[in-house]
Motif scaffolding. Sequence first.
Motif, PDB file in Angstrom:
ATOM      1  N   MET A 107       0.859  -1.197   0.000  1.00  0.00           N
ATOM      2  CA  MET A 107       0.000   0.000   0.000  1.00  0.00           C
ATOM      3  C   MET A 107       0.888   1.237   0.000  1.00  0.00           C
ATOM      4  N   SER A 108       0.896   1.965  -1.093  1.00  0.00           N
ATOM      5  CA  SER A 108       1.805   3.100  -1.214  1.00  0.00           C
ATOM      6  C   SER A 108       1.097   4.434  -1.146  1.00  0.00           C
ATOM      7  N   ASP A 109      -0.225   4.432  -1.005  1.00  0.00           N
ATOM      8  CA  ASP A 109      -0.917   5.705  -0.812  1.00  0.00           C
ATOM      9  C   ASP A 109      -1.386   5.802   0.626  1.00  0.00           C
ATOM     10  N   LEU A 110      -2.134   6.854   0.932  1.00  0.00           N
ATOM     11  CA  LEU A 110      -2.486   7.140   2.313  1.00  0.00           C
ATOM     12  C   LEU A 110      -3.894   6.674   2.672  1.00  0.00           C
ATOM     13  N   THR A 111      -4.552   5.956   1.793  1.00  0.00           N
ATOM     14  CA  THR A 111      -5.910   5.521   2.065  1.00  0.00           C
ATOM     15  C   THR A 111      -5.888   4.218   2.838  1.00  0.00           C
ATOM     16  N   ARG A 112      -6.418   4.244   4.057  1.00  0.00           N
ATOM     17  CA  ARG A 112      -6.469   3.053   4.891  1.00  0.00           C
ATOM     18  C   ARG A 112      -7.643   2.165   4.463  1.00  0.00           C
ATOM     19  N   ASP A 113      -7.420   0.865   4.429  1.00  0.00           N
ATOM     20  CA  ASP A 113      -8.482  -0.082   4.136  1.00  0.00           C
ATOM     21  C   ASP A 113      -9.543  -0.027   5.229  1.00  0.00           C
ATOM     22  N   ALA A 114     -10.782  -0.219   4.849  1.00  0.00           N
ATOM     23  CA  ALA A 114     -11.878  -0.135   5.818  1.00  0.00           C
ATOM     24  C   ALA A 114     -11.748  -1.186   6.910  1.00  0.00           C
ATOM     25  N   SER A 115     -11.037  -2.298   6.600  1.00  0.00           N
ATOM     26  CA  SER A 115     -10.884  -3.347   7.604  1.00  0.00           C
ATOM     27  C   SER A 115      -9.981  -2.916   8.744  1.00  0.00           C
ATOM     28  N   ALA A 116      -9.204  -1.875   8.538  1.00  0.00           N
ATOM     29  CA  ALA A 116      -8.311  -1.384   9.599  1.00  0.00           C
ATOM     30  C   ALA A 116      -9.060  -0.392  10.474  1.00  0.00           C
ATOM     31  N   SER A 117     -10.262  -0.796  10.898  1.00  0.00           N
ATOM     32  CA  SER A 117     -11.105   0.099  11.689  1.00  0.00           C
ATOM     33  C   SER A 117     -10.717   0.041  13.155  1.00  0.00           C
ATOM     34  N   ASP A 118     -11.278   0.975  13.923  1.00  0.00           N
ATOM     35  CA  ASP A 118     -11.083   1.028  15.362  1.00  0.00           C
ATOM     36  C   ASP A 118      -9.609   1.047  15.764  1.00  0.00           C
ATOM     37  N   PRO A 119      -8.832   1.990  15.245  1.00  0.00           N
ATOM     38  CA  PRO A 119      -7.439   2.109  15.693  1.00  0.00           C
ATOM     39  C   PRO A 119      -7.390   2.641  17.121  1.00  0.00           C
ATOM     40  N   ILE A 120      -6.300   2.393  17.808  1.00  0.00           N
ATOM     41  CA  ILE A 120      -6.134   2.940  19.156  1.00  0.00           C
ATOM     42  C   ILE A 120      -5.946   4.455  19.098  1.00  0.00           C
ATOM     43  N   LEU A 121      -5.341   4.944  18.000  1.00  0.00           N
ATOM     44  CA  LEU A 121      -5.138   6.387  17.814  1.00  0.00           C
ATOM     45  C   LEU A 121      -5.468   6.740  16.383  1.00  0.00           C
ATOM     46  N   ARG A 122      -6.246   7.795  16.216  1.00  0.00           N
ATOM     47  CA  ARG A 122      -6.565   8.296  14.880  1.00  0.00           C
ATOM     48  C   ARG A 122      -6.332   9.803  14.846  1.00  0.00           C
ATOM     49  N   ILE A 123      -5.507  10.234  13.927  1.00  0.00           N
ATOM     50  CA  ILE A 123      -5.210  11.654  13.707  1.00  0.00           C
ATOM     51  C   ILE A 123      -5.856  12.049  12.387  1.00  0.00           C
ATOM     52  N   GLU A 124      -6.736  13.045  12.439  1.00  0.00           N
ATOM     53  CA  GLU A 124      -7.508  13.421  11.261  1.00  0.00           C
ATOM     54  C   GLU A 124      -7.241  14.870  10.869  1.00  0.00           C
ATOM     55  N   GLU A 125      -6.588  15.056   9.729  1.00  0.00           N
ATOM     56  CA  GLU A 125      -6.367  16.377   9.132  1.00  0.00           C
ATOM     57  C   GLU A 125      -5.850  17.390  10.155  1.00  0.00           C
ATOM     58  N   VAL A 126      -4.808  17.017  10.882  1.00  0.00           N
ATOM     59  CA  VAL A 126      -4.281  17.879  11.944  1.00  0.00           C
ATOM     60  C   VAL A 126      -3.262  18.874  11.391  1.00  0.00           C
ATOM     61  N   TYR A 127      -3.489  20.113  11.748  1.00  0.00           N
ATOM     62  CA  TYR A 127      -2.565  21.210  11.457  1.00  0.00           C
ATOM     63  C   TYR A 127      -2.072  21.764  12.796  1.00  0.00           C
ATOM     64  N   THR A 128      -0.761  21.908  12.939  1.00  0.00           N
ATOM     65  CA  THR A 128      -0.190  22.480  14.159  1.00  0.00           C
ATOM     66  C   THR A 128       0.816  23.555  13.782  1.00  0.00           C
ATOM     67  N   ASN A 129       0.630  24.735  14.345  1.00  0.00           N
ATOM     68  CA  ASN A 129       1.557  25.841  14.136  1.00  0.00           C
ATOM     69  C   ASN A 129       2.368  26.069  15.404  1.00  0.00           C
ATOM     70  N   ILE A 130       3.633  26.416  15.250  1.00  0.00           N
ATOM     71  CA  ILE A 130       4.479  26.820  16.365  1.00  0.00           C
ATOM     72  C   ILE A 130       5.004  28.211  16.042  1.00  0.00           C
ATOM     73  N   ALA A 131       4.545  29.191  16.840  1.00  0.00           N
ATOM     74  CA  ALA A 131       4.810  30.607  16.529  1.00  0.00           C
ATOM     75  C   ALA A 131       4.295  30.871  15.103  1.00  0.00           C
ATOM     76  N   GLN A 132       5.148  31.426  14.240  1.00  0.00           N
ATOM     77  CA  GLN A 132       4.694  31.739  12.883  1.00  0.00           C
ATOM     78  C   GLN A 132       4.909  30.594  11.909  1.00  0.00           C
ATOM     79  N   TYR A 133       5.394  29.469  12.404  1.00  0.00           N
ATOM     80  CA  TYR A 133       5.737  28.357  11.522  1.00  0.00           C
ATOM     81  C   TYR A 133       4.596  27.340  11.441  1.00  0.00           C
ATOM     82  N   HIS A 134       4.266  26.921  10.227  1.00  0.00           N
ATOM     83  CA  HIS A 134       3.247  25.904   9.988  1.00  0.00           C
ATOM     84  C   HIS A 134       3.964  24.560   9.912  1.00  0.00           C
TER      85      HIS A 134
END
Length: 249
Positions: A1-28
């Motif tokens: 699997m070389s793209d970022l699409t997770r198979d539906a069977s890989a459900s219920d992960p212990i951790l899921r990060i969804e479209e997270v953006y984090t800035n530190i000071a002026q840096y994205h």
Amino acid sequence: MSDLTRDASASDPILRIEEVYTNIAQYHILRGVNLDVPRGGVTMLLGRNGVGKTTTLRSVIGHWRAHKGRILFDGEDITEMPTASIARSGLGFVPEDMGIFADLTVEENMVLAAVSGPIDAARLDWVFEAFPPLKTFWKSEAGNLSGGQKQMLSIARAMIEERKLYMIDEPTKGLAPAIISTMAHSLKDLKNQGASILMVEQNFAVAKALGDTANVMDNGRLIWSGEMAELASDEALQERLMGLSMEAH
């Protein structure tokens, strides 16, 4: 699997990060990270220096707040939750800077890490078996330990209680080969107990030995996700994704 699409069977992960953006000071720093960590096994987070791996872990634990997106831990939204509450919910974090109390003894460091109550004797024996120097220097101030011993203490503090997820940031960085071997053995033992681990690691030999799945970051985003074995067997893919900053030995 070389793209970022997770198979539906890989459900219920212990951790899921969804479209997270984090800035530190002026840096994205994080620019839309999507990452699933399965229950059980070791998930490696890899990539060149400065691409956002540490920021990803610190965003999860709440040291740095995500400006956009959502973080789910064991099905609960922890995006805005205080760090102490996240830790109490079962997430153990080992930062790159070790996060120990130098002026306290090894024993005091461990007691403080046992947030659920007194240290379980059997669990402590297992930690001592994994990291014998901690038993030797049990009554010594942590600041007097060697660099490798401090790293052992840092990891042992997270391991002293059973956690739902262990996040570990570069546990072998700057350590001698013998200490790296000890560290890798203890983490493999933790994995074999059924633990879920999310780990940032620059030593590719360690990543290859421990990892079940791999995620590669660049410029604040995930650029590849798949099986660690697939990445480990493809040197051209390693070079394309991570360049020469990864240690190949």
